[in-house]
Motif scaffolding. Structure first.
Motif, PDB file in Angstrom:
ATOM      1  N   SER A   1      -3.279  -0.836   7.058  1.00  0.00           N
ATOM      2  CA  SER A   1      -3.335  -0.463   5.641  1.00  0.00           C
ATOM      3  C   SER A   1      -4.463  -1.289   5.009  1.00  0.00           C
ATOM      4  CB  SER A   1      -2.001  -0.741   4.949  1.00  0.00           C
ATOM      5  OG  SER A   1      -1.836  -2.122   4.771  1.00  0.00           O
ATOM      6  N   LEU A   2      -4.939  -0.834   3.859  1.00  0.00           N
ATOM      7  CA  LEU A   2      -6.029  -1.572   3.184  1.00  0.00           C
ATOM      8  C   LEU A   2      -5.610  -3.012   2.889  1.00  0.00           C
ATOM      9  CD1 LEU A   2      -7.402   0.886   0.492  1.00  0.00           C
ATOM     10  CD2 LEU A   2      -8.718  -0.197   2.311  1.00  0.00           C
ATOM     11  N   GLY A   3      -4.370  -3.126   2.396  1.00  0.00           N
ATOM     12  CA  GLY A   3      -3.869  -4.462   2.054  1.00  0.00           C
ATOM     13  C   GLY A   3      -3.798  -5.356   3.271  1.00  0.00           C
ATOM     14  N   ALA A   4      -3.343  -4.796   4.394  1.00  0.00           N
ATOM     15  CA  ALA A   4      -3.235  -5.600   5.620  1.00  0.00           C
ATOM     16  C   ALA A   4      -4.625  -6.044   6.086  1.00  0.00           C
ATOM     17  CB  ALA A   4      -2.544  -4.790   6.706  1.00  0.00           C
ATOM     18  N   ALA A   5      -5.613  -5.144   5.950  1.00  0.00           N
ATOM     19  CA  ALA A   5      -6.984  -5.506   6.340  1.00  0.00           C
ATOM     20  C   ALA A   5      -7.474  -6.661   5.473  1.00  0.00           C
ATOM     21  CB  ALA A   5      -7.901  -4.295   6.184  1.00  0.00           C
ATOM     22  N   GLN A   6      -7.094  -6.604   4.186  1.00  0.00           N
ATOM     23  CA  GLN A   6      -7.532  -7.683   3.304  1.00  0.00           C
ATOM     24  C   GLN A   6      -6.812  -8.991   3.625  1.00  0.00           C
ATOM     25  OE1 GLN A   6      -6.292  -8.233  -0.711  1.00  0.00           O
ATOM     26  NE2 GLN A   6      -8.372  -8.018  -1.482  1.00  0.00           N
TER      27      GLN A   6
ATOM     28  N   ASP B   1       0.824  -1.217   0.000  1.00  0.00           N
ATOM     29  CA  ASP B   1       0.000   0.000   0.000  1.00  0.00           C
ATOM     30  C   ASP B   1       0.857   1.264   0.000  1.00  0.00           C
ATOM     31  OD1 ASP B   1      -2.866  -1.090   0.782  1.00  0.00           O
ATOM     32  OD2 ASP B   1      -1.402  -2.118   2.039  1.00  0.00           O
ATOM     33  N   ARG B   2       0.332   2.322  -0.616  1.00  0.00           N
ATOM     34  CA  ARG B   2       0.964   3.642  -0.476  1.00  0.00           C
ATOM     35  C   ARG B   2       0.259   4.357   0.685  1.00  0.00           C
ATOM     36  NH1 ARG B   2       1.395   7.333  -5.577  1.00  0.00           N
ATOM     37  NH2 ARG B   2      -0.862   7.185  -5.536  1.00  0.00           N
ATOM     38  N   ILE B   3       1.041   4.684   1.696  1.00  0.00           N
ATOM     39  CA  ILE B   3       0.479   5.265   2.920  1.00  0.00           C
ATOM     40  C   ILE B   3       0.765   6.758   2.978  1.00  0.00           C
ATOM     41  CG2 ILE B   3       0.616   5.240   5.457  1.00  0.00           C
ATOM     42  CD1 ILE B   3      -0.704   2.754   4.245  1.00  0.00           C
ATOM     43  N   LEU B   4      -0.294   7.537   3.155  1.00  0.00           N
ATOM     44  CA  LEU B   4      -0.163   8.963   3.421  1.00  0.00           C
ATOM     45  C   LEU B   4      -0.683   9.175   4.841  1.00  0.00           C
ATOM     46  CD1 LEU B   4      -1.428  10.437   0.023  1.00  0.00           C
ATOM     47  CD2 LEU B   4       0.934  10.154   0.803  1.00  0.00           C
ATOM     48  N   PRO B   5       0.229   9.344   5.803  1.00  0.00           N
ATOM     49  CA  PRO B   5      -0.197   9.383   7.213  1.00  0.00           C
ATOM     50  C   PRO B   5      -1.178  10.514   7.529  1.00  0.00           C
ATOM     51  CG  PRO B   5       2.183   9.132   7.056  1.00  0.00           C
ATOM     52  CD  PRO B   5       1.696   9.427   5.668  1.00  0.00           C
TER      53      PRO B   5
ATOM     54  N   LEU C   1      -9.813   0.225  -2.376  1.00  0.00           N
ATOM     55  CA  LEU C   1     -10.659   0.786  -1.320  1.00  0.00           C
ATOM     56  C   LEU C   1     -12.059   0.159  -1.369  1.00  0.00           C
ATOM     57  CD1 LEU C   1     -11.136   3.001   0.876  1.00  0.00           C
ATOM     58  CD2 LEU C   1     -11.810   4.517  -0.992  1.00  0.00           C
ATOM     59  N   TYR C   2     -12.649   0.206  -2.554  1.00  0.00           N
ATOM     60  CA  TYR C   2     -14.020  -0.316  -2.688  1.00  0.00           C
ATOM     61  C   TYR C   2     -14.033  -1.841  -2.600  1.00  0.00           C
ATOM     62  CZ  TYR C   2     -15.317   4.391  -3.926  1.00  0.00           C
ATOM     63  OH  TYR C   2     -15.539   5.742  -3.877  1.00  0.00           O
TER      64      TYR C   2
ATOM     65  N   ALA D   1      -5.336   3.638   2.721  1.00  0.00           N
ATOM     66  CA  ALA D   1      -4.206   3.678   1.774  1.00  0.00           C
ATOM     67  C   ALA D   1      -4.634   4.476   0.555  1.00  0.00           C
ATOM     68  CB  ALA D   1      -3.805   2.276   1.331  1.00  0.00           C
ATOM     69  N   HIS D   2      -3.650   5.001  -0.139  1.00  0.00           N
ATOM     70  CA  HIS D   2      -3.909   5.667  -1.419  1.00  0.00           C
ATOM     71  C   HIS D   2      -3.217   4.862  -2.502  1.00  0.00           C
ATOM     72  CE1 HIS D   2      -5.271   9.114   0.975  1.00  0.00           C
ATOM     73  NE2 HIS D   2      -5.948   9.426  -0.101  1.00  0.00           N
ATOM     74  N   ALA D   3      -3.881   3.852  -2.985  1.00  0.00           N
ATOM     75  CA  ALA D   3      -3.364   2.992  -4.061  1.00  0.00           C
ATOM     76  C   ALA D   3      -2.114   2.220  -3.605  1.00  0.00           C
ATOM     77  CB  ALA D   3      -3.099   3.811  -5.316  1.00  0.00           C
ATOM     78  N   LEU D   4      -1.332   1.739  -4.579  1.00  0.00           N
ATOM     79  CA  LEU D   4      -0.217   0.840  -4.261  1.00  0.00           C
ATOM     80  C   LEU D   4       1.114   1.460  -4.667  1.00  0.00           C
ATOM     81  CD1 LEU D   4      -1.769  -2.494  -5.613  1.00  0.00           C
ATOM     82  CD2 LEU D   4      -1.572  -1.790  -3.223  1.00  0.00           C
ATOM     83  N   ARG D   5       2.187   0.924  -4.095  1.00  0.00           N
ATOM     84  CA  ARG D   5       3.539   1.307  -4.505  1.00  0.00           C
ATOM     85  C   ARG D   5       4.342   0.033  -4.802  1.00  0.00           C
ATOM     86  NH1 ARG D   5       6.403  -0.535  -0.528  1.00  0.00           N
ATOM     87  NH2 ARG D   5       8.371   0.068  -1.480  1.00  0.00           N
ATOM     88  N   SER D   6       5.218   0.126  -5.779  1.00  0.00           N
ATOM     89  CA  SER D   6       5.994  -1.055  -6.178  1.00  0.00           C
ATOM     90  C   SER D   6       7.094  -1.347  -5.160  1.00  0.00           C
ATOM     91  CB  SER D   6       6.646  -0.803  -7.539  1.00  0.00           C
ATOM     92  OG  SER D   6       5.663  -0.604  -8.510  1.00  0.00           O
TER      93      SER D   6
END
Ligand SMILES: Cc1cc2nc3c(=O)[nH]c(=O)nc-3n(C[C@H](O)[C@H](O)[C@H](O)COP(=O)(O)OP(=O)(O)OC[C@H]3O[C@@H](n4cnc5c(N)ncnc54)[C@H](O)[C@@H]3O)c2cc1C
Length: 447
Positions: free
Chosen positions: A132-137, A117-121, A160-161, A250-255
């Motif tokens: 993070s969204l990914g961790a929740a998933q 995830d891309r995290i903007l605190p 997100l959705y 999260a705001h989308a993903l990061r590589s």
């Protein structure tokens, strides 16, 4: 003989492995996870009984196919699950498996390390109950657990959705979805998104399902604060507040690019991903000799593209070994990948980066939680005249902790760019350092 190594057993790594085997090469496939499948097709532990439909919804068929392929390939490969690659140097990889370190020489390597995830605190993001969204998933997919009883989903991006839908579908109480992207952006993106109508339809379905099931969805709304003492108790945005006991954001993903960095790949600024990415040609060859790149680890393109890019990179590797490949198949794969790239442009329009985030971040906000560096600390270093990110790191330790900037690096760059009045691409990129992921104490590293 030194093996061909693939790092990452997600869709990209698995399809690369299959392609190499089909051409008579037995690769070593390494992944730190318990079971192959990667993020989207993450598998539950072997003794869990949930059906593929329950776990993967519309993607159940694809997930089963990937898992079947993985199970068939595993005995034919040198497959090393639960093995972390934490360093690359001088033609060798440093591995960690069950607390034991090992060094592995390779002849060629395909890096298929995926994304996070891309995290903007926001204030309160370090409270227990924030994921993070990914961790929740992952909690849901892997263990069948929800992160809380009243969960809010915030940020932006297709995940997100999807994750909010997966939680609500599994019976969790989703109290709200806050999407920083306005509806008008998604409307504007429609022409580009229509290039992949099925994917678009799934996205629209998740959004509509949430509304139809009474989940409040707020668009064009930015999460301002997460409240709580011992753990999360509420979220705040605009003039509103809502009680909850968990937040996924999260705001989308990061590589995940650190390994490519240690392998000597050249990087270039990629405006679409708003990130520095390792350079690759349309076949997946990097700038470094014998290093190939595939999947989200070299730029976010999604699972379908990762699958094709894995195959294409393996074909490039085979070609470089003077093994005959099907050139028409290779050209077709490249054509398909170019089409998906156009869709990706549409997603970026639909879920734009929240440009105001850096300017609005308060000085007291924790930016780097490993080293407890606050936004104000970074701004103070910029005020001293530093703006190159590695210099800023040296002065205030942002990105110097256990995560090596994987969590905070992009947010730190945004703060530096905004405060120094420079474009984000001018700030530079945090250089990768070993260990690229945390190692436990007591690991015996061979010299
Ligand atoms: C948490 C998360 C959840 C996602 N869920 C969805 C979803 O539900 N639907 C969807 O469409 N997209 C989802 N995505 C995006 C999707 O995962 C990707 O588009 C797709 O999986 C990319 O495939 P890949 O093979 O490139 O990488 P991945 O599937 O991410 O696989 C990369 C693999 O590399 C391994 N790895 C990474 N670094 C190392 C290392 N140093 N040593 C050893 N192993 C390593 C990881 O364990 C992982 O298994 C998700 C992304 C994330 C981060």
């Amino acid at each position: 003989m030194k093996p061909v190594v693939i790092v990452g057993a997600g869709p990209a790594g698995i399809s690369a492995a299959r392609t190499l085997l089909e051409h008579g090469i037995k690769p070593c496939l390494i992944d730190e996870s318990l079971r192959g499948g990667g993020q989207i097709y993450r598998r539950q532990p072997a003794n869990f009984q949930r059906s593929a439909k329950q776990l993967y919804g519309f993607e159940a068929g694809k997930a089963e196919a990937v898992h079947r392929t993985m199970d068939e390939l595993a005995p034919l490969l040198d497959y090393r699950p639960e093995t972390l690659v934490w360093n690359a140097e001088g033609g060798r990889l440093d591995l960690l498996h069950h607390g034991r370190a090992e060094s592995l020489a390779y002849s060629r390597i395909i890096v298929a390390t995926g994304a996070t995830d891309r995290i903007l605190p926001v204030p309160g993001w370090t409270l227990p109950g924030v994921y993070s969204l990914g961790a929740a998933q992952i909690a849901l997919k892997f263990q069948g657990c929800a992160i809380g009883e009243r969960v809010a989903f915030c940020g932006s991006g297709p995940l997100l959705y999807l994750v909010a839908y997966q939680y609500a579908k599994a019976g969790a109480n989703v109290v709200a979805v806050l999407d920083s992207a306005p509806f008008s952006a998604q409307f504007r993106a429609l022409p580009a998104l229509l290039g992949q109508p099925l994917t678009l339809a799934k996205g629209l379905y998740y959004r509509a399902w949430l509304t139809a099931h009474g989940v409040p969805v707020h668009q064009g709304v930015t999460l301002k604060q997460i409240d709580g003492e011992q753990r999360v108790s509420a979220i705040r945005w605009a003039e509103q507040s809502l009680a909850c006991d968990a937040v996924a954001f999260a705001h989308a993903l990061r590589s995940e690019t650190q390994l490519a960095d240690l392998l000597g790949c050249e990087f270039a600024w990629n405006a679409l991903n708003r990130a520095w990415l390792p350079q690759r040609d349309s076949a997946g060859r990097s700038s470094a000799d014998a290093v190939y790149l595939a999947g989200d680890g070299a730029g976010i393109m999604g699972a379908e593209a990762a699958h094709m890019a894995g195959e294409r990179a393996a074909l490039a590797l085979l070609e470089d070994m003077a093994i005959t490949i099907d050139q028409r198949r290779a050209a077709w794969l490249e054509q398909q990948l170019a089409g998906i790239q156009r869709f990706r442009q549409g997603l970026e329009t639909a879920f734009p980066f929240p440009q105001q985030w850096a300017a609005e971040a308060p000085d007291a906000l924790i930016l780097c939680r490993c080293e407890e560096v606050r936004v104000g600390d970074v701004r103070a270093v910029v005020d001293e005249g530093h703006w190159e990110i590695n210099r800023v790191k040296a002065h205030c330790r942002v990105g110097m902790g256990r995560c090596q900037g994987r969590m905070c690096g992009l947010a730190a760059a945004e703060i530096i760019a905004e405060h120094s009045g420079r474009g984000i691409e001018q700030i530079g990129r945090l250089r990768g350092q070993a260990p690229i992921k945390p190692l436990p104490f007591g690991v015996q590293v061979q010299p």
